[in-house]
Write an enzyme that holds these catalytic residues in place. Sequence first.
Site, mmCIF file in Angstrom:
data_model
loop_
_atom_site.group_PDB
_atom_site.id
_atom_site.type_symbol
_atom_site.label_atom_id
_atom_site.label_comp_id
_atom_site.label_asym_id
_atom_site.label_seq_id
_atom_site.Cartn_x
_atom_site.Cartn_y
_atom_site.Cartn_z
ATOM 1 N N ARG A 160 30.053 28.156 120.191
ATOM 2 C CA ARG A 160 29.711 29.100 119.420
ATOM 3 C C ARG A 160 28.308 29.929 120.089
ATOM 4 N NH1 ARG A 160 30.543 30.797 114.646
ATOM 5 N NH2 ARG A 160 30.546 32.589 115.868
ATOM 6 N N HIS A 188 24.127 32.842 109.978
ATOM 7 C CA HIS A 188 25.130 33.313 108.806
ATOM 8 C C HIS A 188 24.308 34.255 107.965
ATOM 9 C CE1 HIS A 188 28.604 30.579 110.195
ATOM 10 N NE2 HIS A 188 27.574 29.826 110.635
ATOM 11 N N HIS A 243 23.846 31.656 116.384
ATOM 12 C CA HIS A 243 24.125 32.870 115.268
ATOM 13 C C HIS A 243 23.458 32.442 113.836
ATOM 14 C CE1 HIS A 243 27.248 29.802 114.869
ATOM 15 N NE2 HIS A 243 27.072 30.138 113.678
#
Lengths: 206, 242
Positions: free
Chosen positions: B157, B162, B160
């Site tokens: 991933r 959320h 990031h």
Amino acid sequence: MVQKLDYLKETPSQTAGPYVHIGLAPGAAGFEIYDKELGWDIAGPNAKGERIRVEGIVIDGIGSPIKDVMLEAWQANADGNYAHSEHSGAVEEGFRGWGRVITDFETGEWGFETVKPGPVMGRNGKMMAPHINLWIVARGINIGLNTRVYFEDEAEANAADPVINLIEWERRRATLIAKRGERDGQIVYRFDIKIQGEDETVFFDI
Amino acid sequence: MRQPGEFYQRDREWHPPAKTPDYKTSVTRSPEYSLLSLQQSASEITGPTFGHNDIDPIDNDMIHNYAQPGEAAIGERIIVHGRVLDENGRPVPNTLVEAWQANAGGRYRHKKDTYLAPIDPNFGGCGRVLTDQDGYYFFRTVKPGAYPWRNWVNNWRPAHIHLSIFGTSFSQRLITQCYFEGDPLIAKCPIVNTIPDQAARGQLVAALDMNATIPLDTMAYKFDIVLRGRRSTLFENRLEGN
């Protein structure tokens, strides 16, 4: 040439992922960080109406319970009023009408305690049967799924409900009706959600 | 007379579809039937509201909100800030923005995360804030690390955060992910690529914001969030009542 429509675009959705609990239910992720986690108490102590529990599991396309789901509930009080400035009726002090639950990591069971909502006025003066709005997110779900919980013992109101009646396939309407039962003196409504396949729950684009 | 009415229809071609086989988990967790479209009623145009009694002022400082006294989280110190707007460009004030993320090494403080990168004892990875009158919000945190996940055997991933946003109605409810400008993993990520449109994917990439960066202290990224806009009812078209 024509003038430009200068609307912004909505931010695209992404899955909540497997660790949604860290942000939205950290106690369940295994650590305490906030004095107050939000969403545990939907109705508050002063709400009138029948105290109920709504519970179930969320099932994937091969029939397995999904064990990393977060669900949010949004409902009116027993008088059919939402706790929101655009709803004219009053709600009891402490009635938020919103709740957040996660599934058990081992069993996939979820449940919340609340009061049974009253009927809410729908569009064009048509009364909607009592219902709880649900929003479901999890790993593998790219954009939250909306559905509604209706109640088995409101058969007459359900039969006249303008949203249920939009479902052309009558057989699918039953997927939105929670089954009423009793356990240890408590009223329990069972509402299993089938994400995919046979008897798939009806989901809405709201 | 202009009155607030329904929210604009969600553009389902801009959002990711439910079934995106390269993101494997979606295969069995996506409905096969079409969604049933509703004209909105009070159930959809209302939603929960939150106030300053619900949260603590430190909740948006992930560098410190789980740290021992005098300690701080380890990692690249960043501010993530921006505005919550609707599709009409109007600010969305007093709305709850919640955030969660991995630590600088890509490890989540979650009992189900077994990645071998260590936990940071001073980092929880959980924050929340209410937008102000202009729809403005900010978090202070450390930049999360990339992490591997079991999709294809070598999927990682991109870094990031959320984000969960409420807006003023249940129909605006949104969860998304914020990525960081320049990350080469973004283009390779099957979750990012669930979004079909390149411009839509770009909307999830926060820009390095040197103007908001605090010299000798903290870098800044700007991430504006857009929720569904709302129609003005120009003519009689009541949602409720008679």
